[in-house]
Design an enzyme around this catalytic site. Structure first.
Site, PDB file in Angstrom:
ATOM      1  N   ALA A   1       0.840  -1.211   0.000  1.00 18.47           N
ATOM      2  CA  ALA A   1       0.000   0.000   0.000  1.00 18.47           C
ATOM      3  C   ALA A   1       0.864   1.246   0.000  1.00 18.47           C
ATOM      4  O   ALA A   1       1.775   1.387   0.807  1.00 18.47           O
ATOM      5  CB  ALA A   1      -0.912  -0.010   1.228  1.00 18.47           C
TER       6      ALA A   1
ATOM      7  N   GLU B   1       0.943   5.614  -1.777  1.00 22.13           N
ATOM      8  CA  GLU B   1       0.742   6.583  -2.855  1.00 22.13           C
ATOM      9  C   GLU B   1       1.970   6.390  -3.726  1.00 22.13           C
ATOM     10  O   GLU B   1       3.104   6.493  -3.251  1.00 22.13           O
ATOM     11  CB  GLU B   1       0.671   7.998  -2.282  1.00 22.13           C
ATOM     12  N   SER B   2       1.768   6.118  -5.027  1.00 18.75           N
ATOM     13  CA  SER B   2       2.889   5.589  -5.812  1.00 18.75           C
ATOM     14  C   SER B   2       3.315   6.447  -7.000  1.00 18.75           C
ATOM     15  O   SER B   2       4.245   6.079  -7.702  1.00 18.75           O
ATOM     16  CB  SER B   2       2.523   4.189  -6.322  1.00 18.75           C
TER      17      SER B   2
ATOM     18  N   THR C   1      11.403   0.710  -3.474  1.00 16.41           N
ATOM     19  CA  THR C   1      11.679   1.042  -4.864  1.00 16.41           C
ATOM     20  C   THR C   1      13.141   1.432  -5.072  1.00 16.41           C
ATOM     21  O   THR C   1      13.786   1.952  -4.148  1.00 16.41           O
ATOM     22  CB  THR C   1      10.764   2.216  -5.290  1.00 16.41           C
ATOM     23  N   ASP C   2      13.624   1.251  -6.304  1.00 12.06           N
ATOM     24  CA  ASP C   2      14.996   1.690  -6.610  1.00 12.06           C
ATOM     25  C   ASP C   2      15.132   3.215  -6.539  1.00 12.06           C
ATOM     26  O   ASP C   2      16.244   3.741  -6.465  1.00 12.06           O
ATOM     27  CB  ASP C   2      15.440   1.171  -7.986  1.00 12.06           C
ATOM     28  N   GLU C   3      13.997   3.933  -6.570  1.00 15.13           N
ATOM     29  CA  GLU C   3      14.064   5.403  -6.564  1.00 15.13           C
ATOM     30  C   GLU C   3      14.666   5.957  -5.278  1.00 15.13           C
ATOM     31  O   GLU C   3      15.088   7.112  -5.240  1.00 15.13           O
ATOM     32  CB  GLU C   3      12.670   6.006  -6.765  1.00 15.13           C
TER      33      GLU C   3
ATOM     34  N   TYR D   1       7.739  11.634  -3.380  1.00 14.58           N
ATOM     35  CA  TYR D   1       7.401  10.198  -3.361  1.00 14.58           C
ATOM     36  C   TYR D   1       8.585   9.377  -2.869  1.00 14.58           C
ATOM     37  O   TYR D   1       8.464   8.591  -1.924  1.00 14.58           O
ATOM     38  CB  TYR D   1       6.973   9.726  -4.760  1.00 14.58           C
TER      39      TYR D   1
ATOM     40  N   LYS E   1       9.217   7.031   0.525  1.00 12.48           N
ATOM     41  CA  LYS E   1       9.562   5.602   0.498  1.00 12.48           C
ATOM     42  C   LYS E   1      10.886   5.355   1.243  1.00 12.48           C
ATOM     43  O   LYS E   1      11.024   4.367   1.961  1.00 12.48           O
ATOM     44  CB  LYS E   1       9.671   5.107  -0.946  1.00 12.48           C
TER      45      LYS E   1
ATOM     46  N   ASN F   1      11.324  -0.196 -12.276  1.00 13.08           N
ATOM     47  CA  ASN F   1       9.999   0.138 -12.856  1.00 13.08           C
ATOM     48  C   ASN F   1       9.262  -1.106 -13.343  1.00 13.08           C
ATOM     49  O   ASN F   1       9.753  -1.826 -14.209  1.00 13.08           O
ATOM     50  CB  ASN F   1      10.161   1.076 -14.048  1.00 13.08           C
TER      51      ASN F   1
ATOM     52  N   PRO G   1       2.745  12.501 -24.502  1.00  9.96           N
ATOM     53  CA  PRO G   1       3.640  13.459 -23.830  1.00  9.96           C
ATOM     54  C   PRO G   1       4.927  12.801 -23.327  1.00  9.96           C
ATOM     55  O   PRO G   1       4.899  11.865 -22.528  1.00  9.96           O
ATOM     56  CB  PRO G   1       2.801  13.928 -22.632  1.00  9.96           C
TER      57      PRO G   1
HETATM   58  P1  NAD Z   1      -0.655   1.533  -7.035  1.00  9.82           P
HETATM   59  O1  NAD Z   1      -0.760   3.002  -6.861  1.00  9.82           O
HETATM   60  O2  NAD Z   1      -1.121   0.918  -8.302  1.00  9.82           O
HETATM   61  O3  NAD Z   1      -1.457   0.802  -5.854  1.00  9.82           O
HETATM   62  C1  NAD Z   1      -1.408   1.239  -4.531  1.00  9.82           C
HETATM   63  C2  NAD Z   1      -2.539   0.586  -3.749  1.00  9.82           C
HETATM   64  O4  NAD Z   1      -2.455   1.013  -2.385  1.00  9.82           O
HETATM   65  C3  NAD Z   1      -3.940   0.966  -4.248  1.00  9.82           C
HETATM   66  O5  NAD Z   1      -4.757  -0.182  -4.310  1.00  9.82           O
HETATM   67  C4  NAD Z   1      -4.454   1.924  -3.179  1.00  9.82           C
HETATM   68  O6  NAD Z   1      -5.862   1.900  -3.035  1.00  9.82           O
HETATM   69  C5  NAD Z   1      -3.751   1.402  -1.935  1.00  9.82           C
HETATM   70  N1  NAD Z   1      -3.592   2.434  -0.900  1.00  9.82           N
HETATM   71  C6  NAD Z   1      -3.150   3.717  -1.066  1.00  9.82           C
HETATM   72  N2  NAD Z   1      -3.170   4.371   0.115  1.00  9.82           N
HETATM   73  C7  NAD Z   1      -3.612   3.485   1.045  1.00  9.82           C
HETATM   74  C8  NAD Z   1      -3.825   3.547   2.450  1.00  9.82           C
HETATM   75  N3  NAD Z   1      -3.612   4.674   3.142  1.00  9.82           N
HETATM   76  N4  NAD Z   1      -4.255   2.440   3.088  1.00  9.82           N
HETATM   77  C9  NAD Z   1      -4.501   1.289   2.397  1.00  9.82           C
HETATM   78  N5  NAD Z   1      -4.346   1.176   1.066  1.00  9.82           N
HETATM   79  C10 NAD Z   1      -3.889   2.246   0.406  1.00  9.82           C
HETATM   80  O7  NAD Z   1       0.858   1.175  -6.737  1.00  9.82           O
HETATM   81  P2  NAD Z   1       1.780   0.026  -7.355  1.00  9.82           P
HETATM   82  O8  NAD Z   1       2.435   0.524  -8.579  1.00  9.82           O
HETATM   83  O9  NAD Z   1       1.027  -1.241  -7.366  1.00  9.82           O
HETATM   84  O10 NAD Z   1       2.921  -0.046  -6.234  1.00  9.82           O
HETATM   85  C11 NAD Z   1       2.798  -0.925  -5.125  1.00  9.82           C
HETATM   86  C12 NAD Z   1       4.013  -0.767  -4.241  1.00  9.82           C
HETATM   87  O11 NAD Z   1       5.190  -1.081  -4.972  1.00  9.82           O
HETATM   88  C13 NAD Z   1       4.217   0.651  -3.721  1.00  9.82           C
HETATM   89  O12 NAD Z   1       4.663   0.570  -2.399  1.00  9.82           O
HETATM   90  C14 NAD Z   1       5.295   1.232  -4.616  1.00  9.82           C
HETATM   91  O13 NAD Z   1       6.042   2.209  -3.941  1.00  9.82           O
HETATM   92  C15 NAD Z   1       6.114  -0.008  -4.911  1.00  9.82           C
HETATM   93  N6  NAD Z   1       6.850  -0.011  -6.186  1.00  9.82           N
HETATM   94  C16 NAD Z   1       6.208   0.256  -7.352  1.00  9.82           C
HETATM   95  C17 NAD Z   1       6.903   0.187  -8.553  1.00  9.82           C
HETATM   96  C18 NAD Z   1       6.237   0.455  -9.883  1.00  9.82           C
HETATM   97  O14 NAD Z   1       6.925   0.520 -10.902  1.00  9.82           O
HETATM   98  N7  NAD Z   1       4.920   0.594  -9.947  1.00  9.82           N
HETATM   99  C19 NAD Z   1       8.256  -0.144  -8.549  1.00  9.82           C
HETATM  100  C20 NAD Z   1       8.891  -0.411  -7.322  1.00  9.82           C
HETATM  101  C21 NAD Z   1       8.166  -0.353  -6.149  1.00  9.82           C
HETATM  102  O1  TDX Z   2       3.524  11.276 -19.314  1.00 12.49           O
HETATM  103  C1  TDX Z   2       4.674  10.881 -18.977  1.00 12.49           C
HETATM  104  N1  TDX Z   2       5.729  11.207 -19.764  1.00 12.49           N
HETATM  105  C2  TDX Z   2       7.013  10.859 -19.459  1.00 12.49           C
HETATM  106  O2  TDX Z   2       7.949  11.195 -20.200  1.00 12.49           O
HETATM  107  C3  TDX Z   2       4.905  10.088 -17.799  1.00 12.49           C
HETATM  108  C4  TDX Z   2       3.766   9.698 -16.901  1.00 12.49           C
HETATM  109  C5  TDX Z   2       6.198   9.721 -17.510  1.00 12.49           C
HETATM  110  N2  TDX Z   2       7.230  10.115 -18.305  1.00 12.49           N
HETATM  111  C6  TDX Z   2       8.604   9.688 -17.944  1.00 12.49           C
HETATM  112  C7  TDX Z   2       9.031  10.002 -16.529  1.00 12.49           C
HETATM  113  C8  TDX Z   2       9.966   8.857 -16.201  1.00 12.49           C
HETATM  114  O3  TDX Z   2      11.275   9.174 -16.652  1.00 12.49           O
HETATM  115  O4  TDX Z   2       8.624   8.275 -18.049  1.00 12.49           O
HETATM  116  C9  TDX Z   2       9.433   7.688 -17.017  1.00 12.49           C
HETATM  117  C10 TDX Z   2       8.559   6.730 -16.205  1.00 12.49           C
HETATM  118  O5  TDX Z   2       7.620   7.522 -15.498  1.00 12.49           O
HETATM  119  P1  TDX Z   2       6.546   6.888 -14.485  1.00 12.49           P
HETATM  120  O6  TDX Z   2       5.782   5.844 -15.200  1.00 12.49           O
HETATM  121  O7  TDX Z   2       5.814   8.012 -13.841  1.00 12.49           O
HETATM  122  O8  TDX Z   2       7.492   6.117 -13.449  1.00 12.49           O
HETATM  123  P2  TDX Z   2       8.676   6.627 -12.493  1.00 12.49           P
HETATM  124  O9  TDX Z   2       8.579   8.050 -12.188  1.00 12.49           O
HETATM  125  O10 TDX Z   2       9.967   6.113 -13.084  1.00 12.49           O
HETATM  126  O11 TDX Z   2       8.328   5.781 -11.150  1.00 12.49           O
HETATM  127  C11 TDX Z   2       7.865   4.416 -11.224  1.00 12.49           C
HETATM  128  O12 TDX Z   2       8.880   3.503 -10.944  1.00 12.49           O
HETATM  129  C12 TDX Z   2       9.302   3.360  -9.624  1.00 12.49           C
HETATM  130  C13 TDX Z   2       6.673   4.162 -10.306  1.00 12.49           C
HETATM  131  O13 TDX Z   2       5.664   5.093 -10.583  1.00 12.49           O
HETATM  132  C14 TDX Z   2       7.064   4.190  -8.869  1.00 12.49           C
HETATM  133  O14 TDX Z   2       5.963   3.858  -8.041  1.00 12.49           O
HETATM  134  C15 TDX Z   2       8.161   3.214  -8.643  1.00 12.49           C
HETATM  135  O15 TDX Z   2       8.627   3.308  -7.328  1.00 12.49           O
END
Ligand code: NAD
Ligand code: TDX
Length: 369
Positions: A85, A87-88, A136-138, A160, A164, A189, A215
């Site tokens: 869970a 905000e991502s 996350t790697d971020e 963000y 994390k 990612n 974009p």
């Molecule tokens: P997502 O935004 O798709 O999903 C997040 C989920 O958490 C949603 O279902 C939302 O309803 C729930 N949530 C948000 N706030 C909450 C709260 N206060 N209580 C309970 N539930 C809550 O995110 P995701 O992309 O699935 O990422 C999941 C996890 O993995 C995150 O911790 C993110 O930091 C991590 N992560 C994501 C990526 C990526 O590329 N997406 C990469 C590395 C790590």
């Molecule tokens: O409209 C866009 N145009 C664009 O150029 C968007 C949404 C993104 N981008 C670029 C920004 C980044 O360099 O693309 C790359 C990827 O962007 P996102 O999809 O927003 O991912 P990023 O910011 O790299 O973060 C993601 O990876 C690590 C996840 O959202 C995180 O939750 C995770 O921790």
């Protein structure tokens, strides 16, 4: 993972959904409890079949609500907690960081405290329990050359990633202070089915289908390492089965793409899928021959935009024996196919709050010449 009580938070989001769907097939003897607040990013439809067939128990709850979380832990006595869970989305954290602190930092602290309370016995903690923080790697920040290992210091740049990183440090502090059984994973990612179309790959697919420009921030030269969500989920399962407490693991796949090349590839793949399948064309505002690089629009950069993320995953490969299995071009084709086949899922998501967000984030954004 057999015969366990497992709490999965954020199980209605992108990675959480994929994880819940995976383990509800594999961990048949376990009791799976999903906690999710169902924010804009959470979608109960993703896991409704599993709730209806009683394969999982779903509880709508904020992970930072101490009383409710304590009550859930008292009722179910979980042995594994996997905290997805959060905000991502980086761009949303730039607009308003408050919720990122509440959920990502205070929410993590609440879960840690609930587990500490529930797992404490006379001489320490119960046996065979584990808290896994999905990070996350971020948190390492940006790297021009080379790769971050787990030993690199944290240097986050966006609200963000700062939230994390704070959560990671809290988890580490619980291990260092109390010997609390916890591990941290830092993945690159993710892409795959069920990803919310605010993130780059599904945003580009959705914009093509709905007849919008594509974009690309800044010069499009920022680099990300892409991993299929199922490889990430398998890594988490392997870590839960095999890791000692107190460890941190990078999870990446050495699949670096700069954004502009990736967007060009998505354009090609979407066009090819449309050409192959007449059924997909009925949803699309463009005919296949209109799906070209002319749709790309370079727009004002994301503030503080990290140039390159790249991690070294040697540790998980050597210690746990995990490696990624999905080749990027194949995974991307399957992902495009999934989005084109699940247009009702997409349309529902982009109809409400997303419209407002898209307007705020993109409609008045400066277009670069
Ligand atoms: P997502 O935004 O798709 O999903 C997040 C989920 O958490 C949603 O279902 C939302 O309803 C729930 N949530 C948000 N706030 C909450 C709260 N206060 N209580 C309970 N539930 C809550 O995110 P995701 O992309 O699935 O990422 C999941 C996890 O993995 C995150 O911790 C993110 O930091 C991590 N992560 C994501 C990526 C990526 O590329 N997406 C990469 C590395 C790590
Ligand atoms: O409209 C866009 N145009 C664009 O150029 C968007 C949404 C993104 N981008 C670029 C920004 C980044 O360099 O693309 C790359 C990827 O962007 P996102 O999809 O927003 O991912 P990023 O910011 O790299 O973060 C993601 O990876 C690590 C996840 O959202 C995180 O939750 C995770 O921790």
């Amino acid at each position: 993972m057999e015969d366990k009580v497992i709490i999965i938070t954020g199980g209605a989001g992108f990675i959480g959904t994929n994880f819940v769907r995976m383990i509800s097939k594999n961990a048949l003897d376990s009791k799976i409890i999903v906690i999710d607040l169902l924010t804009y990013a959470g979608n109960i439809e993703n896991i409704k079949d599993l709730i209806d067939s009683k394969k999982i128990i779903f509880i709508q709850c904020d992970i930072s609500n101490t009383q409710k979380i304590f009550d859930i832990f008292d009722q179910y006595n979980p042995e594994y907690i996997i905290n997805f869970a959060a905000e991502s989305h980086v761009d949303r954290s730039i607009l308003d960081s408050r919720k990122f602190i509440e959920t990502n930092v205070l929410g993590t602290q609440t879960l840690l405290e609930a587990a500490r309370r529930n797992w404490t016995v006379d001489n320490g903690f119960k046996d065979d329990v584990m808290y896994l923080q999905v990070s996350t790697d971020e948190v390492y920040g940006s790297i021009e050359k080379g790769y971050f290992t787990e030993k690199n210091p944290l240097d986050p740049h966006s609200p963000y990633s700062a939230s994390k990183a704070s959560a990671d440090l809290l988890v580490k502090s619980y291990f260092d202070t109390y010997g609390f059984p916890a591990v941290i994973t830092r993945c690159s990612n993710n892409y795959g089915p069920y990803q919310f179309p605010e993130k780059l790959i599904p945003l580009i697919i959705n914009n093509i289908v709905s007849g919008k420009k594509l974009p690309v921030y800044g010069d499009g030269k920022n680099i990300r390492d892409w991993i299929h969500v199922s490889d990430h989920c398998n890594a988490i399962i392997d870590i839960l089965n095999k890791s000692n407490s107190g460890e941190t693991y990078n999870i990446g796949s050495n699949t670096e793409w700069n954004n502009i090349d990736l967007v060009r590839l998505i354009i090609k793949v979407v066009r090819a899928e449309m050409e192959k399948n007449d059924g997909f064309q009925k949803y699309s505002k463009f005919s296949p021959n209109e799906i070209t690089e002319n749709l790309i629009e370079f727009v004002k950069d994301r503030p503080g935009h990290d140039k390159r993320y790249a991690i070294d995953s040697t540790k998980i490969m050597e210690v746990i024996g995990w490696k990624p299995k999905i080749f990027f071009e194949k995974g991307l084709r399957d992902t495009v196919h999934w989005y084109l086949s699940n247009q009702q899922w997409v349309k529902k998501i982009v109809s409400g709050e997303y419209k407002k967000y898209y307007k705020q984030m993109y409609e008045r954004r400066e277009v670069l010449k």
